[in-house]
Enzyme design. Sequence first.
Site, PDB file in Angstrom:
ATOM      1  N   ILE A 154     -22.941  51.705 -54.939  1.00 37.82           N
ATOM      2  CA  ILE A 154     -23.798  51.427 -56.098  1.00 37.82           C
ATOM      3  C   ILE A 154     -24.433  50.042 -56.008  1.00 37.82           C
ATOM      4  CG2 ILE A 154     -22.581  53.029 -57.603  1.00 37.82           C
ATOM      5  CD1 ILE A 154     -21.041  50.665 -58.810  1.00 37.82           C
ATOM      6  N   LYS A 155     -23.857  49.135 -55.238  1.00 41.30           N
ATOM      7  CA  LYS A 155     -24.394  47.772 -55.063  1.00 41.30           C
ATOM      8  C   LYS A 155     -24.781  47.132 -56.387  1.00 41.30           C
ATOM      9  CE  LYS A 155     -25.895  48.425 -50.254  1.00 41.30           C
ATOM     10  NZ  LYS A 155     -25.698  49.870 -50.042  1.00 41.30           N
ATOM     11  N   ARG A 156     -23.976  47.336 -57.405  1.00 46.74           N
ATOM     12  CA  ARG A 156     -24.260  46.730 -58.690  1.00 46.74           C
ATOM     13  C   ARG A 156     -23.939  45.243 -58.644  1.00 46.74           C
ATOM     14  NH1 ARG A 156     -26.309  51.339 -58.810  1.00 46.74           N
ATOM     15  NH2 ARG A 156     -25.964  52.797 -60.515  1.00 46.74           N
ATOM     16  N   ASP A 210     -31.259  47.569 -52.591  1.00 41.13           N
ATOM     17  CA  ASP A 210     -30.858  48.313 -51.401  1.00 41.13           C
ATOM     18  C   ASP A 210     -32.075  48.432 -50.509  1.00 41.13           C
ATOM     19  OD1 ASP A 210     -29.331  50.035 -49.619  1.00 41.13           O
ATOM     20  OD2 ASP A 210     -28.035  50.370 -51.341  1.00 41.13           O
TER      21      ASP A 210
END
Lengths: 307, 307
Positions: free
Chosen positions: B105-107, A109
Site C-alpha cells: 500500500i506504500k501509505r 508508486d
Amino acid sequence: MSFDVLQDKIRAMKNPTVVGLDPKPEYVPPQMRKECYDQYGETLEGAAEAIYRFNCGLMDALCDIVPAVKPQAAYYERLGWRGMEALERTIRYAREKGFFVIADIKRGDIGSTAQAYSDGWLGKTKVGSAERTAFDADCVTINGYMGSDAIQPFIETCKAEDKCLFVLVKTSNPSSGELQDMVAGDRVVYKVMGDLTERLGRGTAGRHGFHLTGAVVGATYPSDLRELRRRLEHTFFLVPGYGAQGGTAEDVQYAFNKYGHGAIVNSSRGIMCAWQKTGRGGSDYQQAARDAAVAMRDDIKQFVTIV
Amino acid sequence: MSFDVLQDKIRAMKNPTVVGLDPKPEYVPPQMRKECYDQYGETLEGAAEAIYRFNCGLMDALCDIVPAVKPQAAYYERLGWRGMEALERTIRYAREKGFFVIADIKRGDIGSTAQAYSDGWLGKTKVGSAERTAFDADCVTINGYMGSDAIQPFIETCKAEDKCLFVLVKTSNPSSGELQDMVAGDRVVYKVMGDLTERLGRGTAGRHGFHLTGAVVGATYPSDLRELRRRLEHTFFLVPGYGAQGGTAEDVQYAFNKYGHGAIVNSSRGIMCAWQKTGRGGSDYQQAARDAAVAMRDDIKQFVTIV
C-alpha cells in the site's frame, strides 16, 4: 478541474480554505450515529453510512462559503471497502454541490502502478471496450520519495483530464524534518522535492500562472513556507497544520503571493468537530461547522487580501 | 503474522519468493474474463470479479510451493470500491490458503491518520462498542518521507497484533536515486531511511533475529543491496525488481544473510502473465504460473542456500 478553477472559486468566495473530511465515527453527532447503528448494526457498514451522512450534512452547510473539500482516504480505508464506497459517494456528492475535491491519498508508486492509481483517482479505467470512472476526484496528493517516476504518470492523467495534484514537499508534522530538513548536496531535501515539483510542471501553467503540479507545505514551519513561496513561483500550495496542529493565520499568510493567490489552507477537526464545543450534543453540527468555517475565513482575511 | 512466521514458511518451502498480485483485467485469461463480463457487463464490478477469480486460481496453483502473496493496492483502487471489495476477498482467500499476505500500500501519513491506515490494513476499527477488522493483512509497505511520525503508529499496531511492515528504503525504479541517492549529511538518503527503520524496530526482534520493521530494497541496485544487508542486521528485506525490471538471481543473493535468511524476492507479471508466453490462450494459466514460480525458486536457489 485545474488550479485555475480552484483559484476562481476561491476568488468568488473570498475564501482560500478547504475543509478536510477526515471523519471518525466518533465525530458524527450521537443522534445521527445512533440512527445508522440502529439500521445497520455496529458494523463497518453502519459506520460508513454514518460518516457519509455526516459528510453530506457538513457539505450542505458549507457549500456556499467554502470552495473545496479534502477527504482523507485513511478514514475511509479504516472501514474497508464499505468505507471506500462511502468515499466514492462523498466525492460524487461534493462535486454535485460545486466543491473542488482534493483526494488526500498521498500515494507514491512507480510506472504502471502509479498509472493504476491515477486511473482510479483522477482518470478512467479501461474495462473491455468500455471506459469507467472510479473515485473521480479533481485533484490528489502524491508522495515523491520514489522520484519523478512516481509523479509523471499522474501528470499525464492530469493533462488528459484537466486535473491537478499536490506533491508532499514540507509536511506539517513534528518529525517532518528527520528526512525533509537534511542538507542534500547544496539544498535541503524539501527544496529538492519542491524544485522537482516546479520543474515537472513546466509548460502546464494556467491563466493564473500555476502549474498543474502543486505542493503540500505545512503551516507549522512559516519560515520554510515563506522561502518556498519565493522559490516556487508557479506552484500552488496546499497548507495543512492550521488550528489543531498549531499553525496560525499569521503563519499561513506566507503561503500566498502578492495577489493573495496560490494557496489553500486546510482545517479538518476544527470544522467537523466544532459541534463538540457548543454543548448542544450535536443537534447544531451544521451551524457550528458553518460558524467555524466563517471564523477561519475571517481569521485568514486579516492577513491575506485576495485580488 | 510476524517475520518469524514468514521466515518459517520460507524455510519449510525452501522458497524465498513472494508472488505479486497486481492484476489488470488484461492479465486475466480471455475465457475467464469473458465469463465475468457476460455476467456483470464491462463494468468495474465485472472487472473486479474477473481479477478476484484469477487471483484465486493463481493461489490454488501456488499455495503449496510459494509462501507469500503481495497484492498491490493500486490495481484494486483502479476499480473503485468494487476493486477494494475484491481485494478484501483476495486477502481473506489468501489467508485461508495459508499464504503470508503483504498488502503493498506504500501509505505514509501522520499521527491519527497513520493510525487510521494501520487500523484498516493490519488492526481493528472501533465501531460503537464493537471492534471490526477491515483488510486484515499480515504485513504492509510504508513510505517514511514524513519521518517517524508516519511509521510509529504502524509499529504499535504491529506489536498489538503480532504483524510487521516494510519501510521504503531503496526502491527498484530508474528514478529512485533522484532523492534516495542524495548525500544528506554523512549518509545518502536511503541509508538515513534504512537506519531509521532499524532504529525504530529496536526491541522487537523475534526468534530469527528480525525486527518487525522491514525494508524495501530493490534488486536493481545490487551493490546498495549488499551494503544495506551488512548495515541493517535485524531488518528483513522485501526485494522488488527481479525479472521484468532487470534484477537477476545473482543480484538478489546479496539481500540474504549467511543463513540464507532475511529476505523475500517479489515477482508479479513474471508469474501472473506466464500463460501469455505458452501460446495456449490462457487455458493453462495455473500450470504456467506454477512452472514460472518453480523456475524462479530454482533460479534463486543457485545463489542462495536456506539453512
